[in-house]
Design an enzyme around this catalytic site. Structure first.
Site, short mmCIF file in Angstrom:
data_model
loop_
_atom_site.label_atom_id
_atom_site.label_comp_id
_atom_site.label_asym_id
_atom_site.label_seq_id
_atom_site.Cartn_x
_atom_site.Cartn_y
_atom_site.Cartn_z
N ARG A 89 -0.81 -37.62 7.12
CA ARG A 89 -1.12 -37.38 8.52
C ARG A 89 -0.69 -35.97 8.90
NH1 ARG A 89 2.84 -41.80 11.17
NH2 ARG A 89 1.92 -42.99 9.45
N ASP A 119 0.44 -33.62 12.49
CA ASP A 119 0.92 -33.80 13.86
C ASP A 119 -0.01 -33.12 14.85
OD1 ASP A 119 3.34 -35.16 13.05
OD2 ASP A 119 4.05 -33.21 12.33
N TYR A 177 0.51 -26.73 1.87
CA TYR A 177 0.50 -26.36 3.28
C TYR A 177 0.64 -24.84 3.42
CZ TYR A 177 1.11 -31.13 5.09
OH TYR A 177 0.93 -32.44 5.44
N ARG A 192 7.53 -27.19 8.84
CA ARG A 192 7.78 -26.41 10.05
C ARG A 192 9.26 -26.05 10.21
NH1 ARG A 192 5.18 -30.10 14.48
NH2 ARG A 192 6.18 -28.56 15.85
#
Length: 269
Positions: free
Chosen positions: A58, A60, A118, A205
């Protein structure tokens, strides 16, 4: 018109690109529109029956994807290209199906994944960007990129990433493996490419936020091993804004993940 039944159930694997700006994340939820919801509604229009997508993970709210992988099952008879092109006719401009392939019924997009890539994008210009405002985090002060590379090197490998997860993360184990962290400069843009076997909530992050603090001279590179050792979230860096993050790729089996060369001896900017 919906495709006709061909009598045999098949599983279709989608590679999905989306701009996450206006979405509450990938997963269907009650407090906002999700990318999964939009794709499932397009599938209903195309197939004539509802399906539930099973995804590789998933993202965000506000996070983007170039290579989200999700699967669904159907008995409708369509060639692979027709699944892709048919779905794209029903999708909004900020969501697109890049690939659609028939895969074995026992394939699972999450459990069969070998890793994810990512990319976090920083804008190092002293002037904020208008066109890319939803796709990068602007840092107006100079960054020490060599210090950031040194700090990033401590994160590569298998570690307990308790200090780098959200306080409400529900993962049963906090041990994860990072394969590589590459820091690549392209003009005013700085890419932080993080590849690993799996990630905790907000993990990338928080890593980015911590590395930025290193680059700004707010913490030494040698602070990172201490964060891994002591596992205190309050001592790690801030959580970087979601809009700079993009899920670039999920790879499986014998696939080789895309690579971006690491530029050594990067100058200060």
């Amino acid at each position: 018109m919906p495709a006709r039944l061909d009598g045999s159930e098949k599983q279709v694997r989608l590679v999905i690109e989306y701009d996450g700006t206006r979405y509450a994340g990938w997963q269907v939820q009650p407090n906002g529109i999700a990318v999964q919801q939009v794709v499932e509604e397009a599938l209903l229009s195309l197939l004539g029956h509802s399906v539930r997508l099973v995804s590789s993970g998933r993202t965000d709210a506000g996070v983007h994807a170039f290579g989200m992988v999700a699967c669904f099952r159907t008995s409708r008879g369509l060639p692979e290209q027709a699944f892709r092109d048919g779905l794209n006719r029903y999708l909004p401009e900020d969501v697109v199906i890049r690939q659609a392939n028939i895969v074995p019924l026992d394939f699972h997009p999450r459990f069969d994944s070998q890793g994810k890539w990512y990319r976090y994008t920083l804008n190092l210009s002293p002037v904020r960007t208008a066109i890319n405002r939803h796709a990068c985090w602007t840092i107006k002060k100079p960054l020490d990129l060599q210090a950031m590379e040194k700090a990033a090197s401590f994160l590569v490998g298998r570690h307990d990433f308790t200090a780098f997860r959200a306080s409400n993360c529900s993962a049963k184990t906090t041990v994860r493996e990072i394969f590589s962290i590459d820091i690549v400069q392209d003009g005013p843009l700085l890419y932080l490419d993080v590849r690993g076997g799996g990630f905790l909530k907000f993990m990338v992050r928080i890593i980015v936020g911590t590395l930025v603090e290193v680059g700004l001279g707010k913490r030494p590179s040698e602070n990172v091993p201490l964060l891994l050792k002591h596992g205190s979230r309050v001592n790690a860096g801030k959580t970087a804004p979601p809009h700079g993050l993009c899920l670039m790729e999920v790879w499986y089996g014998d696939q080789t993940p895309c690579t971006v060369p690491l530029k050594n001896n990067l100058p200060k900017v």
